[in-house]
Write an enzyme that holds these catalytic residues in place. Structure first.
Site, PDB file in Angstrom:
ATOM      1  N   GLY A   1       0.763  -1.121   0.040  1.00 55.40           N
ATOM      2  CA  GLY A   1       0.058   0.024   0.067  1.00 55.40           C
ATOM      3  C   GLY A   1       0.608   1.270   0.165  1.00 55.40           C
ATOM      4  O   GLY A   1       0.372   2.258  -0.462  1.00 55.40           O
TER       5      GLY A   1
ATOM      6  N   ASP B   1      -4.989   2.372  10.943  1.00 49.18           N
ATOM      7  CA  ASP B   1      -6.548   2.273  11.034  1.00 49.18           C
ATOM      8  C   ASP B   1      -6.663   1.625  12.562  1.00 49.18           C
ATOM      9  O   ASP B   1      -6.663   2.576  13.561  1.00 49.18           O
ATOM     10  CB  ASP B   1      -6.887   1.064  10.149  1.00 49.18           C
ATOM     11  CG  ASP B   1      -8.312   0.752  10.086  1.00 49.18           C
ATOM     12  OD1 ASP B   1      -9.148   1.097  11.045  1.00 49.18           O
ATOM     13  OD2 ASP B   1      -8.835   0.173   9.179  1.00 49.18           O
TER      14      ASP B   1
ATOM     15  N   LYS C   1      -7.270   6.740  10.548  1.00 49.38           N
ATOM     16  CA  LYS C   1      -8.632   6.872  11.128  1.00 49.38           C
ATOM     17  C   LYS C   1      -8.801   6.774  12.445  1.00 49.38           C
ATOM     18  O   LYS C   1      -8.610   5.854  13.253  1.00 49.38           O
ATOM     19  CB  LYS C   1      -9.484   5.603  10.507  1.00 49.38           C
ATOM     20  CG  LYS C   1      -9.393   5.514   8.950  1.00 49.38           C
ATOM     21  CD  LYS C   1      -9.977   3.899   8.724  1.00 49.38           C
ATOM     22  CE  LYS C   1     -10.202   3.563   7.316  1.00 49.38           C
ATOM     23  NZ  LYS C   1     -10.598   2.215   6.972  1.00 49.38           N
TER      24      LYS C   1
ATOM     25  N   VAL D   1     -11.431   3.109   2.440  1.00 50.88           N
ATOM     26  CA  VAL D   1     -11.074   3.800   1.303  1.00 50.88           C
ATOM     27  C   VAL D   1      -9.989   3.177   0.438  1.00 50.88           C
ATOM     28  O   VAL D   1      -9.390   2.170   0.853  1.00 50.88           O
ATOM     29  CB  VAL D   1     -10.336   5.069   1.595  1.00 50.88           C
ATOM     30  CG1 VAL D   1     -11.271   6.005   2.393  1.00 50.88           C
ATOM     31  CG2 VAL D   1      -9.034   4.934   2.755  1.00 50.88           C
TER      32      VAL D   1
HETATM   33  P1  XMP Z   1      -4.365  -1.603  11.131  1.00 51.64           P
HETATM   34  O1  XMP Z   1      -5.841  -1.908  11.602  1.00 51.64           O
HETATM   35  O2  XMP Z   1      -3.600  -2.779  11.749  1.00 51.64           O
HETATM   36  O3  XMP Z   1      -4.563  -1.804   9.678  1.00 51.64           O
HETATM   37  O4  XMP Z   1      -3.894  -0.330  11.602  1.00 51.64           O
HETATM   38  C1  XMP Z   1      -3.605  -1.128   8.832  1.00 51.64           C
HETATM   39  C2  XMP Z   1      -3.726  -1.848   7.458  1.00 51.64           C
HETATM   40  O5  XMP Z   1      -4.999  -2.463   7.218  1.00 51.64           O
HETATM   41  C3  XMP Z   1      -5.157  -2.093   5.587  1.00 51.64           C
HETATM   42  N1  XMP Z   1      -6.410  -0.922   5.676  1.00 51.64           N
HETATM   43  C4  XMP Z   1      -6.959  -0.482   4.762  1.00 51.64           C
HETATM   44  N2  XMP Z   1      -6.876  -0.779   3.306  1.00 51.64           N
HETATM   45  N3  XMP Z   1      -8.333   0.753   2.684  1.00 51.64           N
HETATM   46  C5  XMP Z   1      -7.499  -0.098   2.354  1.00 51.64           C
HETATM   47  O6  XMP Z   1      -7.264  -0.155   1.287  1.00 51.64           O
HETATM   48  C6  XMP Z   1      -8.704   1.154   4.055  1.00 51.64           C
HETATM   49  O7  XMP Z   1      -9.693   1.805   4.393  1.00 51.64           O
HETATM   50  C7  XMP Z   1      -7.901   0.595   5.045  1.00 51.64           C
HETATM   51  N4  XMP Z   1      -8.024   0.498   6.344  1.00 51.64           N
HETATM   52  C8  XMP Z   1      -6.847  -0.333   6.734  1.00 51.64           C
HETATM   53  C9  XMP Z   1      -4.012  -1.271   5.254  1.00 51.64           C
HETATM   54  O8  XMP Z   1      -3.257  -2.445   4.591  1.00 51.64           O
HETATM   55  C10 XMP Z   1      -3.374  -1.010   6.307  1.00 51.64           C
HETATM   56  O9  XMP Z   1      -1.815  -1.143   6.251  1.00 51.64           O
HETATM   57 MG    MG Z   2      -0.626  -1.469   4.230  1.00 51.00          MG
END
Ligand code: XMP
Ligand code: MG
Length: 186
Positions: free
Chosen positions: A48, A107, A135, A157
């Site tokens: 990403g 996230d 977020k 997103v």
């Molecule tokens: P955590 O929950 O561990 O997650 O902070 C981080 C990883 O989760 C993925 N992620 C997303 N990927 N849209 C995405 O395409 C989103 O809204 C989203 N939210 C979390 C992402 O890989 C990130 O590194």
């Molecule tokens: Mg990622």
């Protein structure tokens, strides 16, 4: 790809290309100030963070190195559990290095919390985090990102490196994915 190319698959654009570019200009200047006289090692989280890495690193004037790590989170659908495994480790020995993790989105915080402590255990001089998005309403664990591009609502997103099922990474801006896309057969 632009949002006009996929009008039925998105709810709305959250950040334009221009907003992203301006923010990266601003943060790169700050990074140049903060790391003056220090040699920076940027560590990108695959896949990403690829766009963020390309666009942020080129705005930084100081010399730096780039390495990549790939990790997988065991979880259900779009939620991570914090149980994480390294799929591709760094090439670089980060002992005594000034490390800046480059990530697309913070996230729940489980991924970056795990990664930061994993890297810290390798004895770097410092470890900080850049994340383009966060977020705040989804946070489950305290993680401090030194550089944050934008706070966004707790919606899924896509674009600018962020994917759904490996798609939409080539969208130039960032948008909320239409929930219909989740329920359609792939
Ligand atoms: P955590 O929950 O561990 O997650 O902070 C981080 C990883 O989760 C993925 N992620 C997303 N990927 N849209 C995405 O395409 C989103 O809204 C989203 N939210 C979390 C992402 O890989 C990130 O590194
Ligand atoms: Mg990622």
């Amino acid at each position: 790809m632009k949002i006009q190319d996929i009008p039925n698959e998105i709810v709305r654009e959250v950040l334009t290309e221009e907003q992203i570019e301006n923010k990266l200009d601003e943060i790169a200047k700050q990074i140049d100030k903060d790391y003056e006289g220090k040699e920076l090692l940027l560590i990108g989280v695959l896949g990403g963070a690829v766009m963020c890495m390309a666009d942020l690193s080129r705005r930084i004037s100081s010399p730096l190195e780039i390495d990549w790590i790939a990790i997988s989170t065991y979880g259900q659908g779009t939620t991570s559990t914090g149980v994480i495994r390294i799929l591709k480790d760094l090439y670089t020995d980060i002992k005594n290095r000034h490390v800046l993790i480059v990530e697309d989105i913070l996230d729940s915080g489980l991924t970056l919390s795990w990664l930061k402590s994993n890297l810290t255990s390798r004895g770097p001089a410092s470890v900080e985090i850049f994340t383009l998005l966060q977020k705040p309403d989804a946070r489950k664990i305290e993680v401090e990102a030194k550089y944050v591009g934008f706070d966004i609502p707790n919606e899924f997103v896509i674009g600018y490196g962020l994917d759904y099922a490996q798609k939409y990474r080539n969208l130039r801006s960032i948008a909320v994915l239409h929930p219909d896309v989740y329920t359609q057969k792939s």
